[in-house]
Structures are given as structure tokens and as C-alpha cells.
Design a protein around this motif. Sequence first.
Motif, mmCIF file in Angstrom:
data_model
loop_
_atom_site.group_PDB
_atom_site.id
_atom_site.type_symbol
_atom_site.label_atom_id
_atom_site.label_comp_id
_atom_site.label_asym_id
_atom_site.label_seq_id
_atom_site.Cartn_x
_atom_site.Cartn_y
_atom_site.Cartn_z
ATOM 1 N N ARG A 86 0.818 -1.213 0.000
ATOM 2 C CA ARG A 86 0.000 0.000 0.000
ATOM 3 C C ARG A 86 0.848 1.257 0.000
ATOM 4 N NH1 ARG A 86 -2.760 -4.124 1.478
ATOM 5 N NH2 ARG A 86 -5.033 -4.201 1.272
ATOM 6 N N ARG A 270 -7.286 -9.627 8.778
ATOM 7 C CA ARG A 270 -7.295 -8.527 7.795
ATOM 8 C C ARG A 270 -8.342 -7.461 8.124
ATOM 9 N NH1 ARG A 270 -4.258 -9.427 3.080
ATOM 10 N NH2 ARG A 270 -5.591 -8.022 1.877
ATOM 11 N N HIS A 274 -7.148 -3.705 8.196
ATOM 12 C CA HIS A 274 -7.850 -2.597 7.543
ATOM 13 C C HIS A 274 -7.995 -1.416 8.497
ATOM 14 C CE1 HIS A 274 -11.284 -0.435 5.629
ATOM 15 N NE2 HIS A 274 -10.707 -0.857 4.514
ATOM 16 N N THR A 286 -11.730 4.132 4.981
ATOM 17 C CA THR A 286 -12.963 3.560 4.455
ATOM 18 C C THR A 286 -13.565 2.645 5.484
ATOM 19 O OG1 THR A 286 -11.737 1.727 3.423
ATOM 20 C CG2 THR A 286 -12.145 3.673 2.065
ATOM 21 N N THR A 288 -14.750 -0.234 7.702
ATOM 22 C CA THR A 288 -14.284 -1.607 7.927
ATOM 23 C C THR A 288 -15.491 -2.489 8.240
ATOM 24 O OG1 THR A 288 -12.187 -0.803 8.824
ATOM 25 C CG2 THR A 288 -12.773 -3.077 9.307
ATOM 26 N N SER A 292 -13.925 -6.655 4.658
ATOM 27 C CA SER A 292 -12.553 -6.140 4.628
ATOM 28 C C SER A 292 -11.517 -7.255 4.539
ATOM 29 C CB SER A 292 -12.285 -5.282 5.867
ATOM 30 O OG SER A 292 -13.141 -4.152 5.894
ATOM 31 N N SER A 295 -10.023 -7.079 1.194
ATOM 32 C CA SER A 295 -9.420 -5.829 0.699
ATOM 33 C C SER A 295 -7.909 -5.894 0.715
ATOM 34 C CB SER A 295 -9.873 -4.669 1.560
ATOM 35 O OG SER A 295 -9.431 -4.814 2.879
#
Length: 295
Positions: A86, A270, A274, A286, A288, A292, A295
Amino acid sequence: MLPWKRVLGPLAALLLAATAATVPVTAAHADTAATGAATASASSSGWNDYSCKPSAAHPRPVVLVHGTFGNSIDNWLALAPYLTVRGYCVFSVDYGQLPGVPLFNGLGPIDKSAAQLSAFVDKVLAATGAAEADLVGHSQGGMMPRYYLKFLGGAAKVNALVGLAPDNHGTTLSGLTNLLPYFPGAEDLLSAATPGLADQITGSDFLAKLNAGGDTVAGVRYTVIATRYDEVATPWRTQYLSGSNVRNVLLQDLCPLDLSEHVAIGLFDRIAFHEVANALDPAHATATTCASVFS
């Protein structure tokens, strides 16, 4: 042998086993060469890469702080790659080593561990050229940095602290620590052999100093991510912090189906990851949800 001595050994083993649940026993624990290989692999993939320069989108390096019995590799085999892909510059620290105890860290006095974190953050800031870092820690690694922030000047160098199941107000280890007073010498033995464990017991002198005068310091954003199924940092509500600059999050409020306990929340959940990403970049957060995990 006195009766209490017959019990003290198993009790100490239970305490160690319960706290050791913060990190899995992997091949890297058993093989120093394997850990070295994992470190090299992490660096080549952008994790612990000291040539990494933060981007405009993510201007602060992220320092990952492992839990008790953990190390800078095993605790972060999932979260570190999650953040690097990311766009974050990600680094992980080892701290709290005891002489003759390789790979299982986080056992030394926590104030000394905080000093190690301080030196590591300075190293990361110097390498990246950033003015501040963000810290993400699991278990003790989510609590110990608060000492750095409060007493070692860390507030001037840290923007945010994100704790995954941090034992901010100590732990009873699901009630096991309540048995210690019944065994003369047990507390002294624990303090002498593994001071990092003793410091985390509810009511310790270390925690009294850490939490005196308030949970937080000005200028730092705090996020606590907890699970109601935590069996190590107990009671789980004591993980929460108080303060205007705090966000306390319960995984089950985001996804009632999430059954993660103390280990899973830091190692592979995860939904928790997130929320870590949201805490690191709240301007682009955003919602959760249970989705998620994809994602």
C-alpha cells in the motif's frame, strides 16, 4: 520439597505459555539462519529497506513493534507486506532481549525496551529523512511505546500509535496472575528472570508510573484495536485508553463474525489490518466490515 515449590514450576510455565501465545513458534524461532533469510527476504520486498523514501501519499515511515516472546520478523509476516504493497516504508524493531535467549524477545525491563525503540526510531528517521514516524504494535508492543512517548521524548517524533490488543493497563492472563501471591517468592522470581513479564502484570510499579497522570500525551493520535475473545491481555476492556486523541475499536463491532483472539488479531486478521490502515491514513479511511478480509 515444600508444597508451594511443587506448584510454582507449573504456575510459572502457565504464565510463560499464556504470554507466549502472543507469537507462534515457527521454524524461524528454531533456526537463526532461517530468521536471517527471512530478514533478507523482507528487505528485498521493501520491508526493512533502509533505502525506502516515504511518498507524498504516505509521508511517515511505519515502525512495527512486536509482542512478548516475539521478534521483528515472525510477528509481522502478514501485516508488513500488507502495508508495503500500500506504499508505506515499513520497518520492524527487536527489543527486550535477554542474554542467552535468542529470538524470543520482549522479556527485558520495559523501560529499557522503550529506550531501544527510541534509538530505532531515530535510525529510521535518519534513513528516511522523515520528521515523524507512525508506530504499530501488538500486545506489549502496543503498550511499551507509550513509555517512549511519555518519558523519552518520543512525542516529538511520533504522529500516531496503533495498538493491536495492547495490555495498556496490565493483564491478569485470564486470572492466572491472581495466583502469584499464594506462592511465596513467585513474584520475585518472575521479576528477576523475566522482568518484561512482571512489568505487564496488573498493578505493577511500571504500569502505575506509565498510567499516572493520564493515558496519553499531547500531539500523538492513539488507536486501540481489541477483540472480546482476547485470552492474554485481560480483561480486554482494560486495553482501551482514555483521552481526546484516542479511538478505541472493538473488532466485533465492525464484524460480529470475527472470532480472532490475541494471537490472530496481530498475525493475520485482515479486518484488524484494515483498521490499522485507516488509523495510519484517517483522511482516506474507508468503512471496515466483514468484507474487509478481501481488501
